[in-house]
Design a protein around this motif. Structure first.
Motif, PDB file in Angstrom:
ATOM      1  N   ASP A 292       0.819  -1.225   0.000  1.00 14.26           N
ATOM      2  CA  ASP A 292       0.000   0.000   0.000  1.00 14.26           C
ATOM      3  C   ASP A 292       0.844   1.262   0.000  1.00 14.26           C
ATOM      4  O   ASP A 292       0.509   2.243   0.669  1.00 14.26           O
ATOM      5  N   MET A 293       1.953   1.233  -0.701  1.00 14.58           N
ATOM      6  CA  MET A 293       2.843   2.399  -0.710  1.00 14.58           C
ATOM      7  C   MET A 293       2.935   3.058  -2.085  1.00 14.58           C
ATOM      8  O   MET A 293       3.756   3.949  -2.285  1.00 14.58           O
TER       9      MET A 293
ATOM     10  N   HIS B  59       2.883   6.768  -2.300  1.00 11.55           N
ATOM     11  CA  HIS B  59       4.011   7.471  -1.660  1.00 11.55           C
ATOM     12  C   HIS B  59       5.310   7.324  -2.448  1.00 11.55           C
ATOM     13  O   HIS B  59       6.371   7.699  -1.973  1.00 11.55           O
TER      14      HIS B  59
ATOM     15  N   LEU C 201       7.937  10.335   5.411  1.00  7.87           N
ATOM     16  CA  LEU C 201       7.143   9.151   5.763  1.00  7.87           C
ATOM     17  C   LEU C 201       7.094   8.957   7.267  1.00  7.87           C
ATOM     18  O   LEU C 201       8.016   9.361   7.983  1.00  7.87           O
ATOM     19  N   SER C 202       6.052   8.290   7.753  1.00  5.72           N
ATOM     20  CA  SER C 202       6.006   7.885   9.153  1.00  5.72           C
ATOM     21  C   SER C 202       6.944   6.692   9.349  1.00  5.72           C
ATOM     22  O   SER C 202       7.379   6.055   8.378  1.00  5.72           O
TER      23      SER C 202
ATOM     24  N   GLN D 117       5.588   3.600   7.772  1.00  6.78           N
ATOM     25  CA  GLN D 117       5.720   3.619   6.303  1.00  6.78           C
ATOM     26  C   GLN D 117       7.159   3.342   5.885  1.00  6.78           C
ATOM     27  O   GLN D 117       7.416   2.617   4.926  1.00  6.78           O
ATOM     28  N   LYS D 118       8.119   3.899   6.639  1.00  2.23           N
ATOM     29  CA  LYS D 118       9.529   3.637   6.316  1.00  2.23           C
ATOM     30  C   LYS D 118       9.831   2.145   6.431  1.00  2.23           C
ATOM     31  O   LYS D 118      10.540   1.578   5.601  1.00  2.23           O
TER      32      LYS D 118
ATOM     33  N   ARG E 142       7.744  -0.266   6.043  1.00  3.46           N
ATOM     34  CA  ARG E 142       7.122  -0.943   4.899  1.00  3.46           C
ATOM     35  C   ARG E 142       8.014  -0.853   3.665  1.00  3.46           C
ATOM     36  O   ARG E 142       8.158  -1.818   2.924  1.00  3.46           O
ATOM     37  N   VAL E 143       8.575   0.347   3.456  1.00  2.00           N
ATOM     38  CA  VAL E 143       9.460   0.520   2.295  1.00  2.00           C
ATOM     39  C   VAL E 143      10.702  -0.365   2.445  1.00  2.00           C
ATOM     40  O   VAL E 143      11.138  -1.008   1.488  1.00  2.00           O
TER      41      VAL E 143
ATOM     42  N   ASP F  63       1.080  -3.331  13.104  1.00  2.80           N
ATOM     43  CA  ASP F  63       1.038  -3.325  11.647  1.00  2.80           C
ATOM     44  C   ASP F  63       2.152  -4.206  11.067  1.00  2.80           C
ATOM     45  O   ASP F  63       1.923  -4.995  10.142  1.00  2.80           O
TER      46      ASP F  63
END
Ligand SMILES: Nc1ncnc2c1ncn2[C@@H]1O[C@H](COP(=O)(O)OP(=O)(O)O)[C@@H](O)[C@H]1O
Ligand SMILES: [Mg+2]
Length: 243
Positions: A127-128, A131, A139-140, A143-144, A146-147, A176
């Motif tokens: 889901d990135m 972004h 990024l939060s 999110q980082k 996730r990347v 998460d």
């Protein structure tokens, strides 16, 4: 046969033993969790797996081949054994998309268009996609991470190694990451994860290996470890005492 077999692994730094006679099997599709106090050797053990750290002695067999053989192509090995670090280790001057595609271009020798396509596919799994043009500072923490996980998985590794993937995250984001690890487990990805987070450990694996001053002292369910006869082990997992 195990995907990775660690046998009698020893690591000394300046004459000080940091890992002593570690034995560990990682089977295809396994999710293994390793816990232990700071300085017990957890990161060193993970880093030996793809030779970010050179062991002093012992053996690591990966897919039937000796990892510690001086003739091993370390770049090739690191394609196969992907790493996710606590501090994400993203390149701050590169966009999300470029962070994920860089390794594909450098290690997998993909052309720009192919690397971009592969990176976007991986980002979409996390889901990135929206972004992709942002820089890490935009990024939060979740999110980082996730990347960082997308970047490791884009390389199509045989094993994903996670070193404290939630320790820079708040509890909601940690949850998460736990969900993400469980999803990857469902997809058959083999993982070994170091964590200080008992909730994460409980969420992603049935058993935990306990490393103490370079020795794996126990490998059991958390509820068993929390009632262990050894007071040090019992204390470490004591927060689970009410289970
Ligand atoms: N590159 C290094 N040089 C010297 N000592 C190191 C190095 N890396 C780790 N150590 C030492 O090895 C021990 C284990 O470190 P580490 O594997 O990072 O522990 P953990 O991840 O469990 O906190 C510590 O005493 C640490 O100081
Ligand atoms: Mg560490």
């Amino acid at each position: 046969m195990a995907l990775i077999q660690v046998r009698d692994l020893v690591k000394e730094f300046n004459g000080q033993t940091v890992l002593s006679n570690i034995n560990l099997d990682l089977r295809e599709g396994d999710v293994r969790v390793l816990m232990g106090a700071s300085g017990s050797g957890k990161s060193t053990l993970l880093r030996c797996l793809n030779r970010l750290v050179e062991p002093t002695s012992g053996s690591i067999i990966f897919r039937g081949n000796e990892v510690l053989d001086p003739k091993v192509d370390v770049r090739e090995l690191r394609k196969q054994i992907g790493f996710v670090f606590q501090q994400f280790a993203l390149y701050s001057h590169l966009t999300v998309l470029d962070n994920v595609s860089l390794g594909l271009r450098k290690l997998h020798k993909m052309g720009k268009a192919e690397a971009k396509e592969r990176a976007l596919l991986e980002l979409s799994h996390f889901d990135m996609t929206a972004h992709q043009s942002k820089y890490p500072s935009q990024l939060s923490g979740g999110q980082k991470q996730r990347v960082a996980i997308a970047r490791a998985l884009a390389m199509d590794p045989a094993v994903l190694v996670l070193d404290e993937p939630t320790s820079a995250l708040d509890p909601v984001m940690s949850r998460d990451v736990a969900d993400l690890i469980n999803r990857l487990h469902g997809e058959g990805i083999t993982m070994i994860c170091v964590t200080h987070d008992l909730n994460l450990a409980r969420n992603i694996a049935d058993t935990v290996m306990f490393l103490d001053r370079g020795v794996i002292r126990a490998d059991d369910r958390i509820d068993v470890l929390s009632k262990h006869a050894d007071p040090e082990i019992k204390a470490f997992f004591g927060a689970e005492g009410s289970l």
